[in-house]
Design a protein around this motif. Structure first.
Motif, PDB file in Angstrom:
ATOM      1  N   ALA A   1       4.262  -4.145   8.666  1.00 48.47           N
ATOM      2  CA  ALA A   1       3.789  -5.475   8.270  1.00 48.47           C
ATOM      3  C   ALA A   1       4.284  -6.579   9.198  1.00 48.47           C
ATOM      4  CB  ALA A   1       4.202  -5.769   6.829  1.00 48.47           C
ATOM      5  N   ASP A   2       5.569  -6.644   9.459  1.00 51.22           N
ATOM      6  CA  ASP A   2       6.111  -7.711  10.305  1.00 51.22           C
ATOM      7  C   ASP A   2       5.522  -7.656  11.707  1.00 51.22           C
ATOM      8  OD1 ASP A   2       7.639  -8.634   8.198  1.00 51.22           O
ATOM      9  OD2 ASP A   2       9.460  -7.616   8.852  1.00 51.22           O
ATOM     10  N   PHE A   3       5.414  -6.464  12.263  1.00 53.97           N
ATOM     11  CA  PHE A   3       4.853  -6.282  13.596  1.00 53.97           C
ATOM     12  C   PHE A   3       3.401  -6.757  13.647  1.00 53.97           C
ATOM     13  CE2 PHE A   3       2.147  -3.568  16.232  1.00 53.97           C
ATOM     14  CZ  PHE A   3       2.621  -3.889  17.494  1.00 53.97           C
ATOM     15  N   ILE A   4       2.609  -6.372  12.658  1.00 58.47           N
ATOM     16  CA  ILE A   4       1.192  -6.729  12.635  1.00 58.47           C
ATOM     17  C   ILE A   4       1.021  -8.237  12.459  1.00 58.47           C
ATOM     18  CG2 ILE A   4      -0.997  -6.466  11.390  1.00 58.47           C
ATOM     19  CD1 ILE A   4      -0.069  -3.568  10.729  1.00 58.47           C
TER      20      ILE A   4
ATOM     21  N   ALA B   1      -1.954  -1.303   2.347  1.00 57.75           N
ATOM     22  CA  ALA B   1      -0.982  -0.988   1.296  1.00 57.75           C
ATOM     23  C   ALA B   1       0.078  -2.095   1.289  1.00 57.75           C
ATOM     24  CB  ALA B   1      -0.325   0.359   1.543  1.00 57.75           C
ATOM     25  N   PRO B   2       0.490  -2.561   0.115  1.00 62.65           N
ATOM     26  CA  PRO B   2       1.462  -3.658   0.050  1.00 62.65           C
ATOM     27  C   PRO B   2       2.804  -3.350   0.724  1.00 62.65           C
ATOM     28  CG  PRO B   2       0.478  -3.286  -2.098  1.00 62.65           C
ATOM     29  CD  PRO B   2       0.004  -2.171  -1.204  1.00 62.65           C
TER      30      PRO B   2
ATOM     31  N   PRO C   1      -8.240 -10.519  -3.105  1.00 66.90           N
ATOM     32  CA  PRO C   1      -8.407  -9.253  -3.822  1.00 66.90           C
ATOM     33  C   PRO C   1      -7.675  -8.118  -3.111  1.00 66.90           C
ATOM     34  CG  PRO C   1     -10.375  -9.711  -2.538  1.00 66.90           C
ATOM     35  CD  PRO C   1      -9.448 -10.907  -2.375  1.00 66.90           C
ATOM     36  N   ALA C   2      -7.330  -7.116  -3.870  1.00 71.11           N
ATOM     37  CA  ALA C   2      -6.666  -5.953  -3.295  1.00 71.11           C
ATOM     38  C   ALA C   2      -7.616  -5.258  -2.314  1.00 71.11           C
ATOM     39  CB  ALA C   2      -6.241  -4.983  -4.394  1.00 71.11           C
ATOM     40  N   TRP C   3      -7.075  -4.831  -1.183  1.00 74.09           N
ATOM     41  CA  TRP C   3      -7.884  -4.147  -0.179  1.00 74.09           C
ATOM     42  C   TRP C   3      -8.329  -2.789  -0.703  1.00 74.09           C
ATOM     43  CZ3 TRP C   3      -7.728   0.521   2.302  1.00 74.09           C
ATOM     44  CH2 TRP C   3      -8.579   0.671   3.411  1.00 74.09           C
TER      45      TRP C   3
END
Length: 106
Positions: free
Chosen positions: A60-63, A54-55, A88-90
């Motif tokens: 996100a930062d951690f990953i 998901a956007p 492409p979108a996941w």
């Protein structure tokens, strides 16, 4: 760097990517299909294109930092450039068969 050396490094990179998890999903990011590209360069750096399920992923930062740190820990890799992409979108079809089974999608 030979193609065989690049292939060997890519395998090691995949191995470490399988240790990176989204904290909300019990499947690693590689099996989830979040890694779009692994490109080992002749100078022993690597470009990785990846996405999120998901956007607005709160982790996100951690990953991203986990991916960069773990890839740079691979022997023979001098640096990692992790690019976040959304094209492409996941979607669920990008997951491995194992991931779909584990999450009950099959």
């Amino acid at each position: 760097m030979t193609q065989d050396e690049k292939t060997l490094l890519e395998g090691r990179i995949v191995d470490v990517l399988k240790t990176v998890y989204d904290p909300e999903i019990p499947i690693d990011i590689y099996e989830l299909g979040m890694i779009y590209k692994i490109d080992v360069k002749d100078d022993s750096t690597v470009d990785i294109d990846m996405t999120f399920t998901a956007p607005n992923c709160p982790a996100a930062d951690f990953i991203l930092e986990d991916v960069r740190t773990k890839v740079e820990s691979v022997e023979g890799i001098k640096g990692a450039n992790v690019n976040l992409v959304f094209e492409p979108a996941w979607d669920q079809s990008m997951m491995s068969e194992e991931a779909r089974v584990e999450l009950g999608f099959d």
